[in-house]
Enzyme design. Structure first.
Site, PDB file in Angstrom:
ATOM      1  N   THR A  50      -8.529   7.538  -0.838  1.00 39.92           N
ATOM      2  CA  THR A  50      -8.435   6.082  -0.738  1.00 39.92           C
ATOM      3  C   THR A  50      -9.811   5.460  -0.530  1.00 39.92           C
ATOM      4  O   THR A  50     -10.174   4.473  -1.183  1.00 39.92           O
ATOM      5  CB  THR A  50      -7.518   5.692   0.436  1.00 39.92           C
ATOM      6  OG1 THR A  50      -6.263   6.335   0.276  1.00 39.92           O
ATOM      7  CG2 THR A  50      -7.319   4.192   0.498  1.00 39.92           C
ATOM      8  N   THR A  51     -10.595   6.031   0.384  1.00 40.98           N
ATOM      9  CA  THR A  51     -11.929   5.505   0.671  1.00 40.98           C
ATOM     10  C   THR A  51     -12.849   5.643  -0.528  1.00 40.98           C
ATOM     11  O   THR A  51     -13.793   4.872  -0.687  1.00 40.98           O
ATOM     12  CB  THR A  51     -12.521   6.222   1.903  1.00 40.98           C
ATOM     13  OG1 THR A  51     -11.585   6.151   2.975  1.00 40.98           O
ATOM     14  CG2 THR A  51     -13.830   5.596   2.352  1.00 40.98           C
ATOM     15  N   TYR A 113       4.542   2.386  -3.666  1.00 46.09           N
ATOM     16  CA  TYR A 113       5.234   1.286  -4.328  1.00 46.09           C
ATOM     17  C   TYR A 113       6.697   1.582  -4.656  1.00 46.09           C
ATOM     18  O   TYR A 113       7.565   0.755  -4.394  1.00 46.09           O
ATOM     19  CB  TYR A 113       4.501   0.839  -5.607  1.00 46.09           C
ATOM     20  CG  TYR A 113       5.105  -0.411  -6.210  1.00 46.09           C
ATOM     21  CD1 TYR A 113       4.874  -1.658  -5.645  1.00 46.09           C
ATOM     22  CD2 TYR A 113       5.939  -0.327  -7.330  1.00 46.09           C
ATOM     23  CE1 TYR A 113       5.451  -2.799  -6.179  1.00 46.09           C
ATOM     24  CE2 TYR A 113       6.517  -1.457  -7.868  1.00 46.09           C
ATOM     25  CZ  TYR A 113       6.282  -2.706  -7.293  1.00 46.09           C
ATOM     26  OH  TYR A 113       6.856  -3.817  -7.819  1.00 46.09           O
ATOM     27  N   ARG A 144      -0.194   1.892   3.758  1.00 37.55           N
ATOM     28  CA  ARG A 144      -0.684   1.637   2.398  1.00 37.55           C
ATOM     29  C   ARG A 144       0.366   1.910   1.334  1.00 37.55           C
ATOM     30  O   ARG A 144       0.312   1.318   0.254  1.00 37.55           O
ATOM     31  CB  ARG A 144      -1.922   2.501   2.111  1.00 37.55           C
ATOM     32  CG  ARG A 144      -3.219   1.939   2.684  1.00 37.55           C
ATOM     33  CD  ARG A 144      -4.401   2.720   2.137  1.00 37.55           C
ATOM     34  NE  ARG A 144      -5.671   2.191   2.611  1.00 37.55           N
ATOM     35  CZ  ARG A 144      -6.452   1.358   1.920  1.00 37.55           C
ATOM     36  NH1 ARG A 144      -6.078   0.924   0.737  1.00 37.55           N
ATOM     37  NH2 ARG A 144      -7.598   0.949   2.420  1.00 37.55           N
ATOM     38  N   ILE A 209      -9.719  13.633   8.701  1.00 32.32           N
ATOM     39  CA  ILE A 209     -10.293  13.186   7.436  1.00 32.32           C
ATOM     40  C   ILE A 209     -10.710  11.750   7.692  1.00 32.32           C
ATOM     41  O   ILE A 209      -9.876  10.860   7.815  1.00 32.32           O
ATOM     42  CB  ILE A 209      -9.308  13.331   6.266  1.00 32.32           C
ATOM     43  CG1 ILE A 209      -9.007  14.820   6.048  1.00 32.32           C
ATOM     44  CG2 ILE A 209      -9.881  12.705   5.000  1.00 32.32           C
ATOM     45  CD1 ILE A 209      -7.988  15.102   4.959  1.00 32.32           C
TER      46      ILE A 209
END
Length: 297
Positions: A50-51, A113, A144, A209
């Protein structure tokens, strides 16, 4: 490097993907970041998580970035490829590609989603683990993804020989205890919430992480190593020192603040990809003050 549960511990950086002002990947800055992390004691790298802005990179770019990280690291520390997607077939293809690019393992986020039920999550991961010869770390981050993989599902998946651990970021440190009760002691849990890492390690996690490790890799490495080696006093002291930095790095959506900080430190250009935008000016002073405090400026 053939990773196992014993190699993935300590401070594993969720590495940003440097981009120039046009949004193109800056390969030179990526190489320099990797060298810096290894010099500073980072224990492992997650590439295009993600980062690393995986959501705005094409599949071709993701694979190219992973391969570049693997090549630069050259076996010095483990490299984990972010290969998650909300389609099982797409995640399967990305995981194949990540492994083919030379990653030591893959980090696969829960499908986002489409909100699969627990059985869907189980089949999603089991299908990938059956078809790709790679160690797999699950990744649960419901804030998220709008999808929370519960501890019983993790316990079922932990029975697969290739599924070796989980990055847990549900926001509740006690989830570590729930997971640990249902899995083999060798199954690893890693914190996905920098501010909660100490508590999660106290409950049985073996490291993190980390977003914050992008900015202060040496301190995050020292913090994790202190706790894992039994120096609780030093770990507590470092945790208290780091908490304000954790906070400011999430003043806006990750990785916006982290990339701003790294640019201020002259480590990367300022590029992001839409729909991410540059850090709001109102937050500049808060982050700059923390960088000064940690002598990063």
């Amino acid at each position: 490097m053939n990773i196992d549960n014993g190699l993935l511990r300590g401070s594993i950086v969720a590495l940003v993907t440097p981009m120039d002002e046009s949004g193109a990947v800056d390969w030179k800055s990526l190489d320099a970041l990797i060298d810096w992390h290894i010099e500073e004691g980072t224990h492992g790298i997650v590439s295009v998580g993600t980062t690393g802005e995986s959501a705005t990179l094409t599949a071709t770019e993701q694979t190219a970035v992973i391969a570049a990280v693997v090549n630069r690291v050259d076996g010095r520390i483990p490299v984990i490829a972010g290969t998650g997607a909300n389609s099982t077939q797409q995640a399967l293809a990305l995981t194949h590609a990540g492994r083919a690019a030379g990653a030591d393992g893959c980090l696969i986020v829960t499908p986002y989603y489409n909100k699969p039920p627990q059985e869907g999550l189980y089949r999603h991961y089991w299908t990938i683990a059956d078809q790709v010869d790679s160690p797999i770390v699950l990744y649960n981050v419901p804030a998220r993804t709008a999808c929370d993989m519960l501890a019983p599902t993790v316990a079922r998946l932990a029975q697969h020989e290739r599924i070796i651990g989980i990055k847990e970021a549900c926001g509740t440190p006690e989830r570590v205890l729930e997971i640990k009760r249902g899995v083999d002691p060798k199954f690893l849990v890693l914190s996905g919430e920098d501010a909660q890492t100490l508590t999660m390690m106290q409950y049985g996690a073996v490291g993190t992480i980390s977003v914050t490790a992008n900015v202060v890799p040496n301190l995050m490495s020292k913090f994790c190593q202190s706790y894992l080696s039994g120096n609780n006093a030093e770990a507590n002291e470092l945790d208290q020192l780091l908490q304000p930095l954790h906070e400011v790095l999430f003043l806006q959506t990750n990785p916006i603040p982290t990339k701003w900080a790294l640019h201020a430190m002259n480590l990367i250009p300022s590029g992001l990809r839409l729909p991410l935008v540059p850090l709001a000016e109102e937050h500049h002073a808060s982050i700059r003050n923390q960088l000064v405090k940690f002598k990063a400026l």
